[in-house]
Design an enzyme around this catalytic site. Structure first.
Site, PDB file in Angstrom:
ATOM      1  N   HIS A 169       0.902  -1.194   0.116  1.00 52.03           N
ATOM      2  CA  HIS A 169      -0.081  -0.065   0.130  1.00 52.03           C
ATOM      3  C   HIS A 169       0.875   1.135  -0.030  1.00 52.03           C
ATOM      4  O   HIS A 169       1.983   1.140   0.561  1.00 52.03           O
ATOM      5  CB  HIS A 169      -0.819  -0.167   1.339  1.00 52.03           C
ATOM      6  CG  HIS A 169      -1.982   0.826   0.972  1.00 52.03           C
ATOM      7  ND1 HIS A 169      -1.991   2.295   1.514  1.00 52.03           N
ATOM      8  CD2 HIS A 169      -3.393   0.870   0.793  1.00 52.03           C
ATOM      9  CE1 HIS A 169      -3.141   2.946   1.245  1.00 52.03           C
ATOM     10  NE2 HIS A 169      -4.021   2.099   0.777  1.00 52.03           N
ATOM     11  N   ASP A 214      -7.922  -5.566   0.089  1.00 48.20           N
ATOM     12  CA  ASP A 214      -8.521  -6.176  -1.022  1.00 48.20           C
ATOM     13  C   ASP A 214      -8.162  -7.814  -0.847  1.00 48.20           C
ATOM     14  O   ASP A 214      -8.492  -8.537  -1.655  1.00 48.20           O
ATOM     15  CB  ASP A 214      -7.848  -5.876  -2.364  1.00 48.20           C
ATOM     16  CG  ASP A 214      -8.311  -4.450  -2.766  1.00 48.20           C
ATOM     17  OD1 ASP A 214      -7.582  -3.515  -2.754  1.00 48.20           O
ATOM     18  OD2 ASP A 214      -9.747  -4.213  -2.409  1.00 48.20           O
TER      19      ASP A 214
HETATM   20  C1  LIG Z   1      -0.523  -0.792  -3.863  1.00 51.22           C
HETATM   21  C2  LIG Z   1       0.583  -0.470  -4.618  1.00 51.22           C
HETATM   22  C3  LIG Z   1      -0.041  -0.100  -6.020  1.00 51.22           C
HETATM   23  C4  LIG Z   1       1.399   0.552  -3.897  1.00 51.22           C
HETATM   24  O1  LIG Z   1       2.377   0.948  -4.846  1.00 51.22           O
HETATM   25  P1  LIG Z   1       3.501   1.953  -4.415  1.00 51.22           P
HETATM   26  O2  LIG Z   1       3.238   2.811  -3.284  1.00 51.22           O
HETATM   27  O3  LIG Z   1       3.716   2.788  -5.889  1.00 51.22           O
HETATM   28  O4  LIG Z   1       4.705   1.259  -4.282  1.00 51.22           O
HETATM   29  P2  LIG Z   1       5.779   0.485  -5.275  1.00 51.22           P
HETATM   30  O5  LIG Z   1       4.905   0.033  -6.664  1.00 51.22           O
HETATM   31  O6  LIG Z   1       6.810   1.787  -5.675  1.00 51.22           O
HETATM   32  O7  LIG Z   1       6.414  -0.580  -4.562  1.00 51.22           O
HETATM   33  C5  LIG Z   1       7.640  -0.357  -3.683  1.00 51.22           C
HETATM   34  C6  LIG Z   1       8.170  -1.662  -3.833  1.00 51.22           C
HETATM   35  O8  LIG Z   1       7.616  -2.619  -3.445  1.00 51.22           O
HETATM   36  C7  LIG Z   1       7.250  -3.718  -4.369  1.00 51.22           C
HETATM   37  N1  LIG Z   1       6.035  -4.105  -4.288  1.00 51.22           N
HETATM   38  C8  LIG Z   1       5.105  -3.345  -3.968  1.00 51.22           C
HETATM   39  N2  LIG Z   1       3.717  -4.208  -4.084  1.00 51.22           N
HETATM   40  C9  LIG Z   1       4.346  -5.376  -4.388  1.00 51.22           C
HETATM   41  C10 LIG Z   1       3.693  -6.553  -4.362  1.00 51.22           C
HETATM   42  N3  LIG Z   1       2.061  -6.736  -4.175  1.00 51.22           N
HETATM   43  N4  LIG Z   1       4.055  -7.817  -4.557  1.00 51.22           N
HETATM   44  C11 LIG Z   1       5.462  -7.770  -4.824  1.00 51.22           C
HETATM   45  N5  LIG Z   1       6.236  -6.605  -4.786  1.00 51.22           N
HETATM   46  C12 LIG Z   1       5.675  -5.483  -4.423  1.00 51.22           C
HETATM   47  C13 LIG Z   1       7.775  -2.871  -5.659  1.00 51.22           C
HETATM   48  O9  LIG Z   1       8.017  -3.970  -6.731  1.00 51.22           O
HETATM   49  C14 LIG Z   1       9.061  -2.190  -5.262  1.00 51.22           C
HETATM   50  O10 LIG Z   1       9.906  -2.840  -5.094  1.00 51.22           O
HETATM   51  P3  LIG Z   1      11.426  -2.067  -5.352  1.00 51.22           P
HETATM   52  O11 LIG Z   1      11.662  -1.217  -3.964  1.00 51.22           O
HETATM   53  O12 LIG Z   1      12.484  -3.315  -5.369  1.00 51.22           O
HETATM   54  O13 LIG Z   1      11.497  -1.331  -6.540  1.00 51.22           O
HETATM   55  C15 LIG Z   1       1.497  -1.896  -4.860  1.00 51.22           C
HETATM   56  O14 LIG Z   1       1.816  -2.273  -3.356  1.00 51.22           O
HETATM   57  C16 LIG Z   1       1.009  -2.886  -5.477  1.00 51.22           C
HETATM   58  O15 LIG Z   1       0.682  -2.894  -6.693  1.00 51.22           O
HETATM   59  N6  LIG Z   1       0.128  -3.840  -4.778  1.00 51.22           N
HETATM   60  C17 LIG Z   1      -0.748  -4.949  -5.624  1.00 51.22           C
HETATM   61  C18 LIG Z   1      -1.999  -4.367  -6.043  1.00 51.22           C
HETATM   62  C19 LIG Z   1      -2.848  -4.029  -4.854  1.00 51.22           C
HETATM   63  O16 LIG Z   1      -3.224  -5.027  -3.994  1.00 51.22           O
HETATM   64  N7  LIG Z   1      -3.546  -2.912  -4.780  1.00 51.22           N
HETATM   65  C20 LIG Z   1      -4.796  -2.523  -3.671  1.00 51.22           C
HETATM   66  C21 LIG Z   1      -4.088  -1.512  -2.933  1.00 51.22           C
HETATM   67  S1  LIG Z   1      -5.185  -1.139  -1.692  1.00 51.22           S
END
Ligand SMILES: CC(C)(COP(=O)(O)OP(=O)(O)OC[C@H]1O[C@@H](n2cnc3c(N)ncnc32)[C@H](O)[C@@H]1OP(=O)(O)O)[C@@H](O)C(=O)NCCC(=O)NCCS
Length: 428
Positions: A306, A363
């Site tokens: 998140h 979720d």
């Molecule tokens: C929620 C979300 C979009 C937040 O994204 P964000 O704040 O932009 O974080 P980032 O995408 O920059 O991720 C940070 C790091 O964690 C990793 N990461 C984040 N969520 C991850 C996941 N669900 N599985 C594996 N790796 C994950 C990223 O690859 C990144 O790794 P790095 O530091 O090696 O580059 C992201 O966690 C995600 O895609 N989760 C899955 C989808 C989901 O459940 N969404 C509902 C949110 S309520």
């Protein structure tokens, strides 16, 4: 708090600092470009405050979520979803009389104009209900055509707020009935908000349908936990669109489309599809944890991570418990629940997830409860939409009622071709 100082090209600039009621600190950059010629650059807005707001507070480090100051755990335990709608939109818990009037208003605006049924007929049978929801919410603007909310009276806006809350569950149920080829079931004024929705979803004209109180309680909880979550992607979209003076219906319709994305509300559907994939792959959840850690795989653990929570999402905590209770009370043994729990256990003890503070989010367990309630997977994000609607409305209203609010228009850093002369076709 002292002003913030910025040194740029050897020149020092000072900017005021604002502090919120929970001691969040913001550097007020409203005069940054005018004074320095520079802009703040923050793709994804991870460090950018788009607004002050008095609706919802999140402390991501401690896993705290509060609606208008009330902890989510207390609200989830004690409130009805309709009470939470009132709290978010009008800023306080309703008195007995206020709640009775509000419930009465919501009950008497549930019917759709009969012509809207023609819209449903036009969609392909396998149309995704989120596309239908977005289009139908915006289509309400054609039946209630005060297109410029800046000129609308407070009464008219409040009536449209009531109409939207009342009709969204009819739209959702009709979209479902359309997708399964069953006749539409009309709203009933003798049922409360949640019961009426379940009746419209699962009743058929051929026999009586009695709402299961376990299912009604579970839906009430799910809607409350999704009701608001401050400046997330869809809420920021609602504010962005609303800032142009666009109608409430248009602004909310835009929010629905943003929520549909798998990184946002669409994750609840993606989680169940991920768990089904793991189940069909011999329930080898360790394999998928490893895939999620491999950046090349392009695979992420859906329902994990998140932007704000760097601790347990309090909503996920509540839903994990509720999943056990609801499945037990309904006598359902869903293998996906044990896969989800094992996945969580392995991930939370894995350095990759620990280092990135990745925890289950709202979720992760919600889909398993929707499934137990008989809600089909492609309707999960529609359920999220119904839950999030009062939050979107409250955020839109807070922006609309703020006389200082301006149209949202971020800046950019251009990195493309610099000035060059046009080359006529015959010279290319
Ligand atoms: C929620 C979300 C979009 C937040 O994204 P964000 O704040 O932009 O974080 P980032 O995408 O920059 O991720 C940070 C790091 O964690 C990793 N990461 C984040 N969520 C991850 C996941 N669900 N599985 C594996 N790796 C994950 C990223 O690859 C990144 O790794 P790095 O530091 O090696 O580059 C992201 O966690 C995600 O895609 N989760 C899955 C989808 C989901 O459940 N969404 C509902 C949110 S309520």
């Amino acid at each position: 708090m002292d002003n913030a100082k910025l040194i740029l090209n050897g020149q020092e600039y000072e900017f005021p600092v604002i502090v919120g009621s929970e001691n969040e600190v913001g550097i007020d950059f409203r005069k940054l470009r005018a004074t320095t010629g520079a802009i703040s650059f923050d793709p994804g807005y991870g460090n950018t405050g788009a607004t002050e707001s008095a609706i919802t507070f999140i402390n991501g480090e401690e896993g705290i979520l509060r609606y208008r100051g009330y902890p989510i755990e207390q609200v989830a335990e004690n409130a009805s979803f309709v009470e939470v709608c009132y709290l978010l939109i009008y800023g306080k818990l309703p008195s007995k009389d206020e709640l009775t009037k509000f419930e009465n208003d919501l009950t008497h605006h549930t019917l759709l104009h009969e012509d809207m049924k023609k819209f449903f007929e036009g969609y392909p049978a396998n149309a995704h209900p989120m596309a239908i929801m977005a289009a139908m919410v915006i289509s309400l603007a054609t039946y209630y055509p005060n297109l410029n909310e800046n000129e609308s009276s407070a009464e008219m806006i409040n009536l449209n707020i009531i109409r939207l809350l009342a009709k969204v569950k009819t739209l959702a149920a009709f979209a479902y009935k359309k997708s399964i080829g069953q006749p539409y079931i009309y709203p009933r004024n003798d049922l409360n908000y949640v019961e009426d929705f379940l009746h419209m979803m699962f009743a058929v004209p051929a026999e009586e349908y009695v709402v299961n109180p376990v299912v009604a309680r579970a839906l009430n909880l799910l809607l409350i936990l999704h009701a608001d979550h401050e400046q997330n992607c869809s809420t920021s979209t609602v504010r962005m669109v609303g800032s142009s003076g666009a109608s409430l219906f248009a602004s909310i319709g835009a929010g629905v489309t943003a929520l549909w994305g798998p990184l946002h509300g669409g994750a609840n559907q993606a989680v169940i599809q991920m768990l089904e994939r793991i189940r069909d792959d011999g329930s080898d959840y360790k394999k998928y944890v490893n895939m999620a850690k491999d950046r090349e795989s392009g695979f992420r653990l859906m329902g994990f991570g998140h932007r704000v929570y760097k601790n347990f999402d309090p909503r996920a905590r509540i839903l994990k418990e509720a999943a056990d209770e609801v499945l037990n009370e309904l006598g359902i043994d869903d293998p996906l629940l044990s896969i989800a729990k094992n996945l969580e256990e392995v991930a939370l003890s894995d350095e990759y997830f620990i280092a990135r503070k990745l925890y289950p989010n709202v979720d992760f367990y919600s889909g398993i409860i929707y499934r137990a309630m008989g809600i089909p997977t492609n309707m999960f994000t529609v359920m999220f939409t119904m839950g999030r609607l009062p939050g979107w409305i409250a955020q839109w209203k807070e922006m609309h009622d703020d006389p200082t609010s301006r149209i949202n228009r971020p800046r950019q850093i251009y990195t493309g071709e610099r000035n060059r002369d046009f080359v006529p076709l015959d010279k290319r």
